[in-house]
Motif scaffolding. Sequence first.
Motif, PDB file in Angstrom:
ATOM      1  N   ASP B 461       0.874  -1.182   0.000  1.00 47.20           N
ATOM      2  CA  ASP B 461       0.000   0.000   0.000  1.00 47.20           C
ATOM      3  C   ASP B 461       0.907   1.227   0.000  1.00 47.20           C
ATOM      4  N   PHE B 462       1.408   1.547  -1.195  1.00 46.69           N
ATOM      5  CA  PHE B 462       2.450   2.574  -1.326  1.00 46.69           C
ATOM      6  C   PHE B 462       1.850   3.963  -1.155  1.00 46.69           C
ATOM      7  N   LYS B 463       2.412   4.735  -0.225  1.00 42.94           N
ATOM      8  CA  LYS B 463       1.911   6.106  -0.011  1.00 42.94           C
ATOM      9  C   LYS B 463       3.089   7.054   0.206  1.00 42.94           C
ATOM     10  N   TYR B 464       2.961   8.265  -0.342  1.00 43.64           N
ATOM     11  CA  TYR B 464       4.030   9.244  -0.206  1.00 43.64           C
ATOM     12  C   TYR B 464       4.069   9.803   1.205  1.00 43.64           C
ATOM     13  N   LEU B 465       5.209  10.364   1.560  1.00 46.43           N
ATOM     14  CA  LEU B 465       5.382  10.942   2.893  1.00 46.43           C
ATOM     15  C   LEU B 465       4.576  12.232   3.051  1.00 46.43           C
ATOM     16  N   TYR B 466       4.447  12.957   1.945  1.00 42.76           N
ATOM     17  CA  TYR B 466       3.710  14.230   2.012  1.00 42.76           C
ATOM     18  C   TYR B 466       2.944  14.400   0.698  1.00 42.76           C
ATOM     19  N   PRO B 467       1.822  15.075   0.754  1.00 43.96           N
ATOM     20  CA  PRO B 467       1.078  15.320  -0.489  1.00 43.96           C
ATOM     21  C   PRO B 467       1.694  16.479  -1.255  1.00 43.96           C
ATOM     22  N   LEU B 468       1.465  16.517  -2.546  1.00 45.73           N
ATOM     23  CA  LEU B 468       2.011  17.593  -3.391  1.00 45.73           C
ATOM     24  C   LEU B 468       1.530  18.963  -2.942  1.00 45.73           C
ATOM     25  N   GLU B 469       0.374  18.994  -2.328  1.00 46.97           N
ATOM     26  CA  GLU B 469      -0.193  20.293  -1.919  1.00 46.97           C
ATOM     27  C   GLU B 469       0.559  20.881  -0.730  1.00 46.97           C
ATOM     28  N   MET B 470       1.326  20.057  -0.016  1.00 38.25           N
ATOM     29  CA  MET B 470       1.985  20.554   1.190  1.00 38.25           C
ATOM     30  C   MET B 470       3.037  21.598   0.818  1.00 38.25           C
ATOM     31  N   PRO B 471       3.019  22.766   1.499  1.00 40.05           N
ATOM     32  CA  PRO B 471       3.992  23.815   1.167  1.00 40.05           C
ATOM     33  C   PRO B 471       5.423  23.386   1.522  1.00 40.05           C
ATOM     34  N   LEU B 472       6.360  24.051   0.860  1.00 43.50           N
ATOM     35  CA  LEU B 472       7.769  23.671   0.943  1.00 43.50           C
ATOM     36  C   LEU B 472       8.282  23.514   2.370  1.00 43.50           C
ATOM     37  N   ARG B 473       8.073  24.539   3.187  1.00 44.47           N
ATOM     38  CA  ARG B 473       8.675  24.474   4.520  1.00 44.47           C
ATOM     39  C   ARG B 473       8.080  23.347   5.362  1.00 44.47           C
ATOM     40  N   GLN B 474       6.804  23.096   5.133  1.00 40.59           N
ATOM     41  CA  GLN B 474       6.168  22.005   5.881  1.00 40.59           C
ATOM     42  C   GLN B 474       6.724  20.645   5.417  1.00 40.59           C
ATOM     43  N   ARG B 475       6.950  20.525   4.112  1.00 38.84           N
ATOM     44  CA  ARG B 475       7.548  19.295   3.587  1.00 38.84           C
ATOM     45  C   ARG B 475       8.898  19.018   4.255  1.00 38.84           C
ATOM     46  N   VAL B 476       9.700  20.085   4.322  1.00 43.65           N
ATOM     47  CA  VAL B 476      11.045  19.914   4.893  1.00 43.65           C
ATOM     48  C   VAL B 476      10.927  19.511   6.366  1.00 43.65           C
ATOM     49  N   GLU B 477       9.979  20.097   7.047  1.00 44.36           N
ATOM     50  CA  GLU B 477       9.722  19.758   8.453  1.00 44.36           C
ATOM     51  C   GLU B 477       9.382  18.259   8.574  1.00 44.36           C
ATOM     52  N   VAL B 478       8.496  17.807   7.714  1.00 42.35           N
ATOM     53  CA  VAL B 478       8.084  16.396   7.750  1.00 42.35           C
ATOM     54  C   VAL B 478       9.278  15.472   7.460  1.00 42.35           C
ATOM     55  N   ILE B 479      10.046  15.813   6.435  1.00 41.03           N
ATOM     56  CA  ILE B 479      11.213  14.983   6.089  1.00 41.03           C
ATOM     57  C   ILE B 479      12.208  14.983   7.254  1.00 41.03           C
ATOM     58  N   ALA B 480      12.473  16.166   7.808  1.00 39.14           N
ATOM     59  CA  ALA B 480      13.460  16.275   8.885  1.00 39.14           C
ATOM     60  C   ALA B 480      13.042  15.437  10.094  1.00 39.14           C
ATOM     61  N   LYS B 481      11.771  15.522  10.456  1.00 45.65           N
ATOM     62  CA  LYS B 481      11.311  14.788  11.632  1.00 45.65           C
ATOM     63  C   LYS B 481      11.126  13.305  11.346  1.00 45.65           C
ATOM     64  N   GLU B 482      10.396  13.004  10.295  1.00 46.87           N
ATOM     65  CA  GLU B 482       9.986  11.621  10.046  1.00 46.87           C
ATOM     66  C   GLU B 482      11.109  10.759   9.478  1.00 46.87           C
ATOM     67  N   VAL B 483      12.009  11.375   8.714  1.00 52.85           N
ATOM     68  CA  VAL B 483      13.072  10.592   8.073  1.00 52.85           C
ATOM     69  C   VAL B 483      14.399  10.747   8.810  1.00 52.85           C
ATOM     70  N   TYR B 484      14.787  11.986   9.079  1.00 49.45           N
ATOM     71  CA  TYR B 484      16.098  12.201   9.692  1.00 49.45           C
ATOM     72  C   TYR B 484      16.062  12.053  11.213  1.00 49.45           C
ATOM     73  N   GLY B 485      14.871  12.189  11.823  1.00 50.01           N
ATOM     74  CA  GLY B 485      14.779  12.128  13.281  1.00 50.01           C
ATOM     75  C   GLY B 485      15.155  13.430  13.969  1.00 50.01           C
ATOM     76  N   ALA B 486      15.021  14.548  13.275  1.00 48.49           N
ATOM     77  CA  ALA B 486      15.321  15.853  13.887  1.00 48.49           C
ATOM     78  C   ALA B 486      14.155  16.294  14.759  1.00 48.49           C
ATOM     79  N   ASP B 487      14.452  17.262  15.634  1.00 48.07           N
ATOM     80  CA  ASP B 487      13.367  17.829  16.444  1.00 48.07           C
ATOM     81  C   ASP B 487      12.610  18.905  15.670  1.00 48.07           C
ATOM     82  N   GLY B 488      13.242  19.448  14.668  1.00 54.56           N
ATOM     83  CA  GLY B 488      12.580  20.491  13.885  1.00 54.56           C
ATOM     84  C   GLY B 488      13.551  21.081  12.878  1.00 54.56           C
ATOM     85  N   VAL B 489      13.137  22.182  12.244  1.00 57.13           N
ATOM     86  CA  VAL B 489      13.955  22.806  11.202  1.00 57.13           C
ATOM     87  C   VAL B 489      14.174  24.274  11.544  1.00 57.13           C
ATOM     88  N   ASP B 490      15.418  24.741  11.394  1.00 55.98           N
ATOM     89  CA  ASP B 490      15.709  26.160  11.542  1.00 55.98           C
ATOM     90  C   ASP B 490      16.032  26.749  10.180  1.00 55.98           C
TER      91      ASP B 490
END
Lengths: 586, 586
Positions: B461-490
């Motif tokens: 059941d293949f699903k993307y991490l974020y939808p195309l509609e998600m704005p850039l900074r939010q995408r980076v936040e999701v990638i940083a937290k969900e993939v890299y394990g960061a607490d957030g993005v500066d």
Amino acid sequence: MVWNPTVMKDWQIAEEAEKNLPTPEEYQEMLGLQKDELIPHGKTPKVDFLKVIDRLKDKPNGKYIEVTAITPTPLGEGKSTTSLGIMEGLGKRGANVGGALRQPSGGPTMNVKGTAAGGGNALLIPMTEFSLGLTGDINDIMNSHNLMMVALNARMQHEANYTDAELAKRGLKRLDIDPKKVEMGWVIDFCAQGLRNITIGLGGKNDGFLMQSKFGIAVSSELMAILAVAKDLADMRERVKHIVVAYDKQGKPVTAADLEVDGAVAAWMRNTINPSLCSTVERQPCFVHAGPFANIAIGQSSIIADRIGLKCFDYHVTESGFAADIGFEKFWNVKCRLSGLKPNVSVLVATVRALKMHGGGPAVVPGRPLPEEYTKENLQLLEKGCENMVHLINVIKKSGIKPVVCINSFYTDTKAEHALVKRIAEQAGARAAVSEHWLKGGDGALDLADAVMDACREEVDFKYLYPLEMPLRQRVEVIAKEVYGADGVDWEPLAAEKAKKFEADPKYADYSTMMVKTHLSLSHEPSWKGIPKGWRLPIRDVLVYGGAKFLCPMAGSISLMPGTGSDPAYRRIDVDVNNGKVSGLF
Amino acid sequence: MVWNPTVMKDWQIAEEAEKNLPTPEEYQEMLGLQKDELIPHGKTPKVDFLKVIDRLKDKPNGKYIEVTAITPTPLGEGKSTTSLGIMEGLGKRGANVGGALRQPSGGPTMNVKGTAAGGGNALLIPMTEFSLGLTGDINDIMNSHNLMMVALNARMQHEANYTDAELAKRGLKRLDIDPKKVEMGWVIDFCAQGLRNITIGLGGKNDGFLMQSKFGIAVSSELMAILAVAKDLADMRERVKHIVVAYDKQGKPVTAADLEVDGAVAAWMRNTINPSLCSTVERQPCFVHAGPFANIAIGQSSIIADRIGLKCFDYHVTESGFAADIGFEKFWNVKCRLSGLKPNVSVLVATVRALKMHGGGPAVVPGRPLPEEYTKENLQLLEKGCENMVHLINVIKKSGIKPVVCINSFYTDTKAEHALVKRIAEQAGARAAVSEHWLKGGDGALDLADAVMDACREEVDFKYLYPLEMPLRQRVEVIAKEVYGADGVDWEPLAAEKAKKFEADPKYADYSTMMVKTHLSLSHEPSWKGIPKGWRLPIRDVLVYGGAKFLCPMAGSISLMPGTGSDPAYRRIDVDVNNGKVSGLF
């Protein structure tokens, strides 16, 4: 099949003719090759040089036909077109014929409209492949050349950053390169005037060595010069070793071998020794191999292509760059001497247009309409101008070859004009024929083909203009007087000093003499037409190429990097995304 | 046939295996192609993409297998080797299998020993062709890219020299390019640190436009990025149009189309869309196509190669560059989104060596001997380090894929070590297998192949991490937290400002988010191993590529031009002049 070039553009003729492009199997049969001697490559297979030349080493050579020209107008007089026309004409006579042409550079292709593929019904196909990249030889040369420059600049950086002891740990001895004496530049295969004079190595201590540098066009690379004259891969490998990249602080040359990059360069060049096969629109096979400059190099397709062609064809046609005073002279005294091959005949291409210019006609300027003198009959200008042709007939005869003059017919020429040129050429001891290959293909070149075949039946007592033992300055004197018609040679102090050094050093004994001079006049001054009288040839400098083994006396300036104009050809080039066909090239 | 890689070098194995390299006819049969769908090219034919994809458009796709890795040591953990091993293992199981790899750049090949062709019995052949030039795609990219720069600098020169009226005569409108805002540089396919920072256009008014400039390595070109993501020639042509070459004095982008060079660039690129065929040493066909950077681009072979592979093979194996936090994330959210293809399984390559490093082992430094921790059993370090693997298993599972962990066996590993890694991987919900493809080829990869085949039987059941509609900074936040394990993005001010602009402009709505970050840590700091905790991801800038349609948030610096070291590989490369064989490459 003949197309009407007065209504069809070259690319349209090419597109039609390419429907009948020889297949690899057909090429194999035409050339009498074995299956594994053809290297697959899209529509333009390569020939495995080492295999073919070894298998056919005892086979007698075919007839060797060189194509050269009178001193041209800036528009060119159709040497490539005529070379293809001769192949087509001989083909119509049932001969087993082929030839060799140079590969064009991407720079002019993208800057000026035109592809060096001939024209009309005397055309080379496939045209797009020929014009854009072909088998990648120029790319291999560009990469190999730039690898030497990478090695040079990186080495200069590391020598600046490390002590002798640190260098020794890496098995390196300090080369102590003088940044003010780096003669070699980088190359790119476009007309990039912005890269003519550059500063590199800006930044920190790991960002290279700070120095002046430059880019030339890829086909001006010494590696291209080497490809054109190399006998085989071993010869190429050996020449690469001796390429002089720079000088050290004592003035001693630093070579590719000193940089330990010669093996990698030769490895990257390994596929370039195999010539590519293209075809005339009338299906005569034609090698395309090498494309060196006609000033600092021989300006001809390769010795390798001629060696194979002479084994595979009964008649092999090859073209020399520039006019006969440069192109034929280098073919005669350099290319043939290096190859050991003996030509049977030279075809001297003449046009009524260029002859009228030599007779005193107004200047011919690219992009402007031709003055009336050139579009209407004018026997007076023409007769006077024939002296240029006669001079060059006599030059060719000094080699022992009796030339065939090809009067390359333009639709504005009159019968009386053609008859006049033919008569004068014959009076000067040449065969002569009017040829209409552009308009009619091989059928238009039958008279020319007959004259060439007839000439090939004669024995040629081929002799060089000067012996190898003759010292450099004397050679230049002989060329200037006997070929250019100068009264003598004036050596500027720098040039004389260098020449003396080269003459005294046995290392240069087997270096070829590679004259650098304009092709737009027999003299060094482009505006002097006809046969300039009462002048001396100035030599300003002597360039040396240690790998190609050329000494280049400079009777003119050379630009190794042309410029891109304000209305370049790339504006009109595009690709059909449905089938990959390229438009706008021609 | 299996060779002993503990006594034979890779090039020796390749030389033996190449005696049995598939012929074009064999490739044709293996891939089920029609004769005219294979484009001849030496030992490495190309596949005519447009023809094949059109004919097979209704054929169901095979299984899509991606290969990624845990956070590696600087020595790499063998992703390419494993990709080839999986093909060989599946081949041994009788499957119709093939794959796709990237084409290596000449820079690293000439600078460091190694060719990206795998190793041991999991090796790609022909090795020399693969390593040196292959089908010339990189050359085409280099030339096309530089043609844009020629057009840019020449245009700036002509605009400086001509009035508006003079420009208009040539059909040109003043572009008014700001020389301080030219972001694009030239390219060359070597590590040429001396060309990182240059000044060009020195000389007179016809010697180009004087400006700062730079060279990058050819594979960093936006054209390479485009080749990797282009759906077909039409898509490529369209993307080329929008490449931003510079900005005008009002800050508006100047594109390739504005320079009227886009058609010529696409024409020069036309052949690159056809992937080349190579083979594993066990005769599984493998496409080699594109070689984009894994920071500013997707770091994967092309969408085109995967599209064809999935039509021709029942199992198609493709490798992602860098580690799973970068490579898999881009495969997942960029490559698959652009292609519309759905993967069946991801193989996560782990080595005992890298896991020990994550468990706190000493630094692994290229060129220095491995510390004892890595060559002797050490279950404690290993168990601790497995957290990196488990983290990345969990990342992959977020896509709906249940990964297969491949424990890439080294001869210093112990059975207990292998068992420990396998147990932890399985506990984390992955399949796992020890694989000895390097030592034994396909026979060593049977367990791995079985695990992969087993995984391919499951529905994903293949699903993307974020939808195309998600704005850039939010995408980076999701990638940083969900993939890299960061607490957030500066976001640094410049980056935030740019990001806001991109988010507000609908033009960028379909741009891919292409993270730039080191692959040596889950974080932006290469020295933080294992699972770094309590950190935030700093974004310093956002690069934009208008043709590739990438927005690249920069969580690390990137060098687009590597340097050549003091003991480069080219010192040892040479060619046998009797047969053209290259030595010293491997």
